[in-house]
Design an enzyme around this catalytic site. Sequence first.
Site, PDB file in Angstrom:
ATOM      1  N   THR A  68       3.587   2.704   2.592  1.00  0.00           N
ATOM      2  CA  THR A  68       3.152   3.536   1.493  1.00  0.00           C
ATOM      3  C   THR A  68       2.371   2.674   0.519  1.00  0.00           C
ATOM      4  O   THR A  68       2.782   1.553   0.200  1.00  0.00           O
ATOM      5  CB  THR A  68       4.347   4.200   0.786  1.00  0.00           C
ATOM      6  OG1 THR A  68       3.888   4.982  -0.321  1.00  0.00           O
ATOM      7  CG2 THR A  68       5.366   3.189   0.281  1.00  0.00           C
ATOM      8  N   GLU A 125       9.917   7.546   0.798  1.00  0.00           N
ATOM      9  CA  GLU A 125      11.212   6.883   0.817  1.00  0.00           C
ATOM     10  C   GLU A 125      12.400   7.824   1.042  1.00  0.00           C
ATOM     11  O   GLU A 125      13.532   7.367   1.170  1.00  0.00           O
ATOM     12  CB  GLU A 125      11.419   6.138  -0.515  1.00  0.00           C
ATOM     13  CG  GLU A 125      10.458   5.001  -0.753  1.00  0.00           C
ATOM     14  CD  GLU A 125       9.120   5.406  -1.361  1.00  0.00           C
ATOM     15  OE1 GLU A 125       8.354   4.534  -1.785  1.00  0.00           O
ATOM     16  OE2 GLU A 125       8.837   6.634  -1.411  1.00  0.00           O
TER      17      GLU A 125
END
Length: 553
Positions: free
Chosen positions: A193, A340
Amino acid sequence: MRVTETPDHLMTTATSAYAYPLLVKQLLVNSLSVSAGQEITYRGDLRYTFADFRRRVGQLANALASRGVRAGSTVAVMDWDTHRYLESYFAIPMMGATIFTVNVRISAQQIAYTLNDARADVLIVNSEFLPVIESIRGELKHLREVIVASDDAPLPCTSLTIAGEYEQLVSAMPDDFVFEDFDENTRAAIFYTTGTTGDPKGVCYSHRQIVLHTLATATTLCAPRSGQRLHRDDVYMPITPMFHVLAWGMPYIAVMLGLKIVLPGRYQPDALLHLKKTERVTFSHCVPTILQMLLDAAARDAHDLSGWTMIIGGSALSPTLCRAALEQGIDVFAGYGMSETGPVAALSQFAPDIDSAGMDESVRRRCMTGRPVPMVELRVVDAQMNDVPRDGRAQGEIVLRSPYLTPGYHNQPEASEALWAGGYLHTQDVAVMTPDGYVQIVDRIKDVIKTGGEWVSSIEIEALINELHAVEESAVIGVQDERWGERPKALIVLRPHASLDAHDVRAHLLGHAAAKRISRYAVPEVERVIFVAAIPKTSVGKIDKKLLRQRFE
């Protein structure tokens, strides 16, 4: 002889009992039993059954094993949404290896960093991306060879070390690969990410986490009796890239339930709408920008979008976009999560009687962040980690616990500790919670505008600006101001051939301020309303507010 007795609080377990570890391979068990003849198609051109899919998973595993892939290896994949990607979703982790889904939209330098950080030694790469890998080959420390994936079988000319072409390697292999059991906490997947600062962060998930996310999300989606739901007769087409958070985990759900799966390749609106019609697609998920593209293309060419259920995530679903989708027949609703969090943490499903309450209430509820899915503990807390009142007004940060949240960032212990400060995963999302448990995100902590002693939601201002028919999309950021600390600046993209000026925008927002829907501090001055040709997006289609703040600071 001493006899060992089982303590009363423990279960009696036969020595031959099967422990049934939660492994990705278990997601195939039911669909192969009851849906072996179900169809998977790539763009409508290639078709095969679930039984064929399982055989090809075995063939891919044998092909990778012949190239030295073992338990503990990392195999990277750079491809569009193809049958090859779906096969990789299963074969690689089922071997005990890790699948690394490479973000094809980040820079070549970031791709090199992530390949090195993940220690990928084999790469399955679509021939379209070979020039990118060739440009960074000198920087790659661990990559041994590449397998070229191509819709046109001939291998292209390249200076890279090529193991072969994907289809030729797979079709030449036997399908009897034995997928052994192993620890369910083994790493199954990694992806990266791109945050606001520093290098990309690696997010990892174990087999156990993927299976639990699949079960929890499927349970939620299948629970309602009507509306905002998924069922076995649905035809599934992902429109969230398979490199991004495992396409929100939805392909695993589709395989587990034995749904017909339509893999579209590249995301081109006309091609997606053609597949929707010809393959009778009924369930998808995407970001708001993709939905807007689909609506525009459908309106232009008179496509029928009725019977299509669609989850919208990645960024806020605006009331204007939601209403437009409903008017074209899409059962659209918001989902919430992040890289996440597995990613699905909440879904905005609601009772059927909400729709009967009128369009305004239906739109309002569909655009909410939603309620947490099973096994997700979602709290909205203040700076001292105390729960804020569930009154729909008190703001706090969303923090989470769940059995499928990432336990930390790969090779980044300090960032991992910050993510999990106090034993809860910190989302950095500011939200309110209603008495009945619905959550509504107000803004990202870093995007909230602090002006005139008040906190102003950039998301809320954007939604109001987007009500104007001439507006294609908008982005609102905070810029420094000597008197007020910060002031909102609005950047607006107009629809083709539409006209609007800054005074119109300000007057529209002042009307909402007069009606007490927003504070007057939320209304930007005329000189801070800017019309632009395009608004920059991140690699996964979100508005890049970090770049906008840098550009206009």
